[in-house]
Design an enzyme around this catalytic site. Structure first.
Site, PDB file in Angstrom:
ATOM      1  N   ASP A  33      64.086   9.550  18.051  1.00  0.00           N
ATOM      2  CA  ASP A  33      62.738  10.273  18.284  1.00  0.00           C
ATOM      3  C   ASP A  33      62.622  11.130  17.136  1.00  0.00           C
ATOM      4  O   ASP A  33      63.756  11.303  16.444  1.00  0.00           O
ATOM      5  CB  ASP A  33      62.964  11.056  19.535  1.00  0.00           C
ATOM      6  CG  ASP A  33      61.666  11.497  19.993  1.00  0.00           C
ATOM      7  OD1 ASP A  33      60.502  11.430  19.162  1.00  0.00           O
ATOM      8  OD2 ASP A  33      61.247  11.786  21.148  1.00  0.00           O
TER       9      ASP A  33
HETATM   10  C1  BGC Z   1      57.942  12.424  20.895  1.00  0.00           C
HETATM   11  C2  BGC Z   1      57.762  11.024  20.899  1.00  0.00           C
HETATM   12  C3  BGC Z   1      56.686  10.616  19.676  1.00  0.00           C
HETATM   13  C4  BGC Z   1      56.962  11.156  18.401  1.00  0.00           C
HETATM   14  C5  BGC Z   1      56.232  10.841  17.202  1.00  0.00           C
HETATM   15  C6  BGC Z   1      57.914  13.042  19.429  1.00  0.00           C
HETATM   16  O1  BGC Z   1      57.720  14.427  19.615  1.00  0.00           O
HETATM   17  O2  BGC Z   1      58.919  12.767  21.620  1.00  0.00           O
HETATM   18  O3  BGC Z   1      57.545  10.456  22.140  1.00  0.00           O
HETATM   19  O4  BGC Z   1      56.661   9.099  19.704  1.00  0.00           O
HETATM   20  O5  BGC Z   1      57.167  12.812  18.346  1.00  0.00           O
HETATM   21  O6  BGC Z   1      55.076  11.716  17.254  1.00  0.00           O
END
Ligand code: BGC
Length: 756
Positions: free
Chosen positions: A292
C-alpha cells in the site's frame, strides 16, 4: 495514505529529499551504465507461448537496472506540493511503474479502486461512472451483479489508459465504525470472498490487472499506519484470510496489496509468515505483491519476506526498493534469485492478464448511459428494505403530496471519501461541503432523488425541505401524504466514525418529522451500520448505502415498487456500541504515529457470529432484508455427494408480486465447537413469479464446515451431526431446519481433500 496529515507528509517528503540529495542515483535506471541495444528477436512477445515461459524469457533478457525498475513505483500525483508526480504517470492517478520499452514491455498505470475509476484530488479530475459502495454490491448477494460491476469499471479503467486497477478491497467488517467499510463487502468470509472474487474477475475480464487488498486485517482506519493487529493465526485463517483466499481462488487476481498495519508484530508488507508463507506457499499465489502507498518499511526484510513491488515510494520514509535494493542484491543480503523472482512475478502477471498483448491507451470511448444502467441495477439489487410496517411501501403513484426532507435529496446522492473517490460526469452536485481536503472533498453525485420521485408520481406535489431546521421540516411534513427523510453519514478513508449515531442532529430531525407525520419513511445513505433511536416511531426504513452515480433513480424505483427490493444486509446492525467486541475504538485519531495494539480477541467470531456467541440482539441481523412480496421454504435436505455437502430446498413466492429472495443456509455443529454457534454455509438469489416455486441446490464450501489447525496447516472436521437452518436472516426468520451426519474429513491448506 498520508495525504491528509501535512506534518507526517512534510516530514516524509523532507526525508525523501535528503536521501535523494545524498544518493542522487537512488532511482533504479539512473545508473551510468549504457542501455543495451534492442534485441533482434523478442520471443516473449509471442502470444502462443504460456505466461510462465514468456516471463522467464523476458526476465532473462533484462539488465539488472531493468529488473530493478519493475519493483519501484511512483505516485501519480504531486504529494503535498513537495514531491512531483512522475512525468509519465497519468494525471491525478494512484501510481506508475515504468516499462521496459526496449523489450516491448509497457509501463503499468495504476488507478483506484472498486467503485470505479477514481481520481486523486486536484484541478482536473476524471469524470467516470461510480458503482454503489462495496457494501451495497455485497447486499445484492448476487455474484453476477458483482461481476457485471467489476467488468463495467474495468472497461472504464482500460478506456482511461489504466492497466492496473486497485480494486478488490475485502477486509472483513469487524468494526462497524471503520471509515472504509463502504469499500468492502461486509462481515462474512464466504459472502465477502465470493462477491470480491466475482468483482475482480469482472475487472480483469478487460485484460487488465486487479489487486486484492488490504492484506490483511486492516480492520480500522484509526492508527492504521502503526497499529499492531493481534489475533490467533488459526482464527485469522478462518475469517479475514478465508475471505481473501476464496476471492483469490475465484478470480486469480493478478496482484495482492499488503496493508498498512502490523500483524502480530511485523508490518504486513514485511511479514514472511503472511507473504511467503500463507500467500505464496500455502495458496500458491503466482501474481505479485505490491505495498500500500506508504506501507513499505524496509529493503532487505520486505524483499525477503515476499514483497515484490514498492508502490508510490514517495510516501515511504525511504526509496527502499531503489538504490538500497540494488546494493542489497550486490551484497547478497537479498539474493539475486529473489530480485529475478520479483521481476518475473510482475511481468508474468502482465502476460497472463493480457496487459502486454492488449496495450492500454487513454481516450477510449465510454458509454456512460450503459454504464450508468449497470450502476443503477447494482443499486436496485442492493437496496435493503429494513422495515415496512403496514406496507406503507411501495408508494402509490397516485399519492398527492410528498415531502422530501434532508440529505441534499433535491440534487444528489452521497459517496464515500478517500483514494477510492470517483468523480461523476456532470460535476459534484453540492459545492462547498467540508471537509474539502483529504479524505474529502465530500462528493454528491448529481442523481436527484427528488426529480426521480417526481418522475414516478407525475401528478403529485413534491416539496423539499433541506432538514436543517427540524421544526420547519416538521411543518412541511405535517401537510403531506407521506414524508421521506433522507439521512446521510459521510465517511472516508483514514477516518473512522467516532460513533454509530447519525451525525448533525439527524436523529432529532427524523424524530421531529415522525412526530408530525406518522407516514414517515427514512432513506439512509450511510457508509455502514448506524443506530436508529427513532426506529419505533417510523413505519419504514430503506437502507440505500452510497448508491452510486444513478442512485437517485434507483431509490425512487424501489420506493414506488418499479423494483421490488431484494437486498439483504451483509453486516449486522448493532443496537449500540456496547455490543461490539471493542465498545471503544482503540488508538487516537489525532496521533497517527501512536504505537498500539488492537486485540482481536473475538478471533473468527466476526459480526453475527460474535452476536450469537454473546447472545446480543442486534438492531437488524446479518442477512435481513424485506421484499414487497413474501416467501416460504420447504423440503430442506442435505446430502454428501462426492465428499461435499449439497443442500436442497424449495422456495415459494407466497405473495402477489414478482420478487427475488435470498434464502440463506446456516450450519451449526452439534457434536463439536466452532468459534461461534453457526456459520453461513451457502445461499442463493432466486427470482420468483407470484405463486411460483423453485427447487434450489447449493454445494457447501468444505472449509466452512471445518476448523483450521495452524500446526498441521490443515482444515479438519470430526465426524458428527450438523444442523442446517434455512432462513431469511441470521436471526432465523422463516427458518426450517434439518440435521445431517457428516463424515470426518481432513482438507489440505487449500481446502482440498488431502491426498493419502
Ligand atoms: C489506500 C489504497 C489505495 C492507495 C493508492 C492508499 O491510501 O489504502 O487502498 O489503493 O492509497 O491510492
Amino acid at each position: 495514505m498520508h495525504r491528509k496529515n501535512p506534518t507526517v507528509a512534510a516530514a516524509r517528503t523532507a526525508l525523501v529529499a535528503a536521501i535523494a540529495a545524498a544518493f542522487p542515483l537512488f532511482a533504479p535506471g539512473a545508473s551510468a551504465a549504457p542501455e543495451p541495444a534492442e534485441p533482434a528477436q523478442k520471443p516473449w512477445l509471442n502470444p502462443s507461448l504460456d505466461a510462465d515461459r514468456r516471463a522467464r524469457l523476458a526476465v532473462q533478457a533484462m539488465t539488472q537496472q531493468e529488473k530493478l525498475r519493475w519493483v519501484f513505483g511512483y505516485f501519480g500525483n504531486d504529494l503535498g506540493g513537495k514531491s512531483k508526480k512522475h512525468p509519465d504517470a497519468l494525471h491525478q492517478s494512484a501510481g506508475y511503474i515504468p516499462g521496459t520499452p526496449r523489450l516491448g514491455l509497457p509501463a503499468l498505470f495504476e488507478t483506484d479502486a472498486a467503485q470505479g475509476v477514481a481520481s486523486q484530488a486536484g484541478p482536473n479530475v476524471r469524470e467516470r461512472t461510480a458503482l454503489p459502495s462495496g457494501l451495497m454490491t455485497a447486499s445484492t448477494w448476487d455474484p453476477k451483479v458483482a461481476y457485471a460491476g467489476g467488468a463495467m469499471i474495468g472497461s472504464e479503467a482500460r478506456a482511461s489508459g489504466f492497466n492496473v486497477m486497485l480494486a478488490g478491497g475485502v477486509n472483513l467488517q469487524r468494526e462497524p465504525r471503520n471509515g472504509r467499510n463502504f469499500e468492502y463487502l461486509g462481515e462474512d468470509p464466504l459472502l465477502a470472498g465470493t462477491m470480491a472474487g466475482h468483482a475482480i474477475k469482472g475487472v480483469e475480464s478487460n485484460k487488465i490487472i486487479s489487486t486484492l487488498k488490504h492484506f490483511v486485517l486492516n480492520g480500522q482506519e484509526t492508527g492504521r499506519f502503526e497499529l499492531d493487529a493481534r489475533i490467533d493465526k488459526a482464527a485469522l485463517r478462518m475469517s479475514d484470510l478465508l475471505a481473501m483466499e476464496l476471492a483469490l481462488e475465484l478470480s486469480d487476481a493478478g496482484s495482492v496489496m499488503c496493508a498498512y498495519n502490523r500483524l502480530n508484530g511485523p508490518y504486513t508488507c514485511e511479514d514472511p509468515w503472511l507473504l511467503n508463507g500463507v500467500l505464496k506457499r500455502d495458496w500458491g499465489f503466482r501474481g505479485y505483491v505490491m505495498s500500500d502507498w506508504g506501507a513499505t518499511h524496509s529493503t532487505v526484510a520486505a524483499a525477503n519476506a515476499g514483497l515484490d513491488q514498492q508502490s508510490g515510494h514517495e510516501f515511504d520514509k525511504s526509496p527502499y526498493f531503489g538504490g538500497a535494493l540494488e546494493e542489497a542484491v550486490k551484497t547478497g543480503a537479498v539474493p539475486q534469485a529473489r530480485l529475478d523472482d520479483m521481476a518475473y512475478r510482475i511481468v508474468r502477471t502482465m502476460f497472463a492478464k493480457g496487459v502486454v498483448d492488449h496495450p492500454v491507451k487513454p481516450g477510449g470511448v465510454i458509454d456512460f448511459a450503459a454504464n450508468g444502467a449497470v450502476s443503477r441495477q447494482t443499486a436496485e439489487e442492493g437496496m435493503v428494505l429494513l422495515k415496512n410496517e403496514g406496507r406503507i411501501l411501495p408508494l402509490a403513484k397516485t399519492v398527492r403530496t410528498i415531502a422530501v426532507i434532508g440529505g441534499h435529496a433535491d440534487v444528489g446522492v452521497l459517496s464515500g471519501g478517500g483514494s477510492s473517490q470517483v468523480y461523476p460526469v456532470g460535476g459534484i452536485a453540492v459545492k462547498g461541503l467540508k471537509p474539502d481536503t483529504w479524505p474529502g472533498p465530500v462528493v454528491y453525485y448529481p442523481s436527484s432523488p427528488l426529480r426521480a420521485i417526481q418522475a414516478q408520481a407525475p401528478n403529485a406535489k413534491v416539496v423539499f425541505d433541506d432538514g436543517t431546521d427540524p421544526a420547519r421540516a416538521a411543518r412541511v411534513a405535517a401537510g403531506a401524504d407521506v414524508a421521506l427523510v433522507f439521512a446521510t453519514q459521510w465517511i472516508g478513508e483514514a477516518n473512522d466514525a467516532q460513533t454509530l449515531a447519525l451525525p448533525d442532529r439527524q436523529d432529532e430531525l427524523i424524530g421531529t418529522v415522525a412526530g408530525a407525520n406518522p407516514r414517515t419513511v427514512v432513506v439512509l445513505e450511510t457508509g455502514g451500520p448506524v443506530t436508529m433511536p427513532w426506529l419505533a416511531r417510523v413505519p419504514a426504513v430503506l437502507q440505500a448505502w452510497y448508491p452510486g452515480t444513478s442512485g437517485g433513480e434507483a431509490i425512487a424505483n424501489v420506493l414506488f415498487g418499479a423494483v421490488n427490493p431484494s437486498g439483504h444486509l451483509p453486516a449486522t446492525f448493532p443496537a449500540s456500541e456496547q455490543q461490539l467486541p471493542r465498545p471503544k475504538l482503540d488508538g487516537d485519531p489525532k496521533v497517527p504515529e501512536l504505537q498500539f495494539a488492537v486485540d482481536y480477541h473475538e478471533g473468527a467470531a466476526v459480526g453475527y457470529k460474535w452476536f450469537d456467541l454473546k447472545g446480543h440482539k442486534p438492531l437488524f441481523p446479518f442477512g435481513h432484508g424485506l421484499s414487497y412480496t413474501t416467501f416460504a421454504y420447504s423440503a430442506l435436505a442435505g446430502q454428501v455427494k462426492d465428499g461435499r455437502l449439497h443442500v436442497r430446498f424449495k422456495v415459494t413466492n407466497t405473495g402477489n408480486l414478482a420478487g427475488k429472495d435470498v434464502p440463506q443456509v446456516y450450519a451449526a455443529p452439534l457434536s463439536t465447537k466452532w468459534e461461534a454457534p453457526k456459520r453461513l454455509a451457502a445461499w442463493s438469489k432466486v427470482a420468483l413469479q407470484p405463486g411460483e416455486t423453485k427447487e434450489v441446490e447449493v454445494a457447501v464450501e468444505p472449509r466452512v464446515l471445518a476448523m483450521f489447525d495452524e500446526k498441521s496447516r490443515t482444515w479438519r472436521r470430526p465426524q458428527g451431526k450438523v444442523r442446517l437452518t434455512l432462513a431469511e436472516d441470521a436471526a432465523g426468520t422463516g427458518a426450517t431446519s434439518v440435521t445431517v451426519d457428516l463424515p470426518a474429513s481432513t482438507l489440505d491448506v487449500r481446502g482440498r481433500p488431502r491426498a493419502r
